[in-house]
Scaffold this active site. Structure first.
Site, short mmCIF file in Angstrom:
data_model
loop_
_atom_site.label_atom_id
_atom_site.label_comp_id
_atom_site.label_asym_id
_atom_site.label_seq_id
_atom_site.Cartn_x
_atom_site.Cartn_y
_atom_site.Cartn_z
N SER A 134 0.84 -1.20 0.00
CA SER A 134 0.00 0.00 0.00
C SER A 134 0.87 1.25 0.00
O SER A 134 2.03 1.22 0.44
CB SER A 134 -0.90 0.01 1.24
OG SER A 134 -1.55 1.26 1.40
N TYR A 149 0.28 -0.64 10.65
CA TYR A 149 0.01 -1.04 9.28
C TYR A 149 1.04 -0.45 8.32
O TYR A 149 1.59 -1.15 7.45
CB TYR A 149 -1.40 -0.61 8.89
CG TYR A 149 -1.78 -0.97 7.47
CD1 TYR A 149 -1.70 -2.29 7.02
CD2 TYR A 149 -2.24 0.00 6.57
CE1 TYR A 149 -2.05 -2.63 5.73
CE2 TYR A 149 -2.61 -0.33 5.29
CZ TYR A 149 -2.51 -1.65 4.87
OH TYR A 149 -2.85 -1.99 3.58
#
Length: 253
Positions: A134, A149
């Site tokens: 991501s 994350y």
């Protein structure tokens, strides 16, 4: 997801791995999509194998071995296991949540890749490893409240480069796609919670969020096929310019 036999840029034999409760529905969706397209793009073989990336090395290796035996070999590994957790301050993130994020996103990715790559090496067939990460794992895409994350995605991006160094001598390429946010991502939902109707999409260069059904597939096919035979250790950012305008986008929210 593991594939074999790339013909005209499309995977014609496919092994799906993951949660058995979800695999059946995904398998049928792929079969339906393939039958609609037809012709040379059709997926002519598809199997599902139960795989829990957090179950430890022996369990992961056994699942990969089963997947390998389905078609006799694996040419491509698309590693897209992903768990973002909830956005919160690092001080509010529990050890359990931190460990779960890293067990799925980093440890699981490494274990699956290790199991597949050993077999690619031993069979001398080479192959392509593709991680889906991501933009939150890149310096220009850091959002507040996503320390666990974002750090796990940055780790996978770095893992991509180190594995490319390790595996190149076996004709195994390793690359990653750092994808942009879609309107189904929890990070996206948290960012627009207090927009008060402001057109946050207008802050994005292409005026929209990512469409997971079409915005990444062509790059995945490219990385899987022979057209990218000289590409390894690369992180490809596909986000429609989202990460370029983080500060501007925050001003809309």
């Amino acid at each position: 997801m593991m594939g074999t036999r790339l013909i005209f840029g499309c995977i014609t034999r496919l092994v799906l791995t993951g949660d058995p409760a979800k695999l059946a529905a995904v398998t049928e969706e792929i079969k339906l999509s393939a039958s609609v397209r037809g012709g040379s793009n059709e997926v002519v073989g598809i199997e599902a194998v139960d795989l829990d990336v957090t179950a430890g090395e022996q369990s992961v290796d056994a699942a990969v071995h089963k997947a390998w035996l389905v078609f006799g070999h694996i040419d491509v590994l698309l590693n897209c296991a992903n768990y973002s957790g909830s956005l919160k301050s690092s001080l509010e993130t529990s050890e359990g949540e931190w460990m779960k994020i890293f067990n799925v996103n980093l440890n699981g990715a490494w274990l699956v890749t290790k199991a597949v790559t050993k077999r690619m090496r031993d069979s001398s067939i080479g192959g392509s490893i593709i991680f889906v990460t991501s933009i939150v794992g890149t310096e220009r895409g850091l959002p507040p409240g996503a320390s666990a994350y974002a750090t796990s995605m940055a780790a996978v991006n770095h893992l991509t480069k180190t594995l490319a160094l390790d595996f190149g001598k076996y004709n195994i390429r390793v690359n990653a796609i750092a994808r942009g946010l879609s309107d189904s991502d929890s990070l996206y939902r948290s960012m627009i919670t207090d927009t008060n109707g402001k057109p946050e999409k207008e802050a994005l260069p292409l005026g929209r969020w990512a469409d997971v059904s079409k915005d990444f597939s062509s790059t995945i096919v490219y990385l899987a096929g022979d057209s990218s035979a000289f590409l390894t250790g690369t992180i490809i950012v596909i986000d429609g310019g989202q990460s370029l305008v983080r500060a501007r986008m925050r001003s809309y929210i």
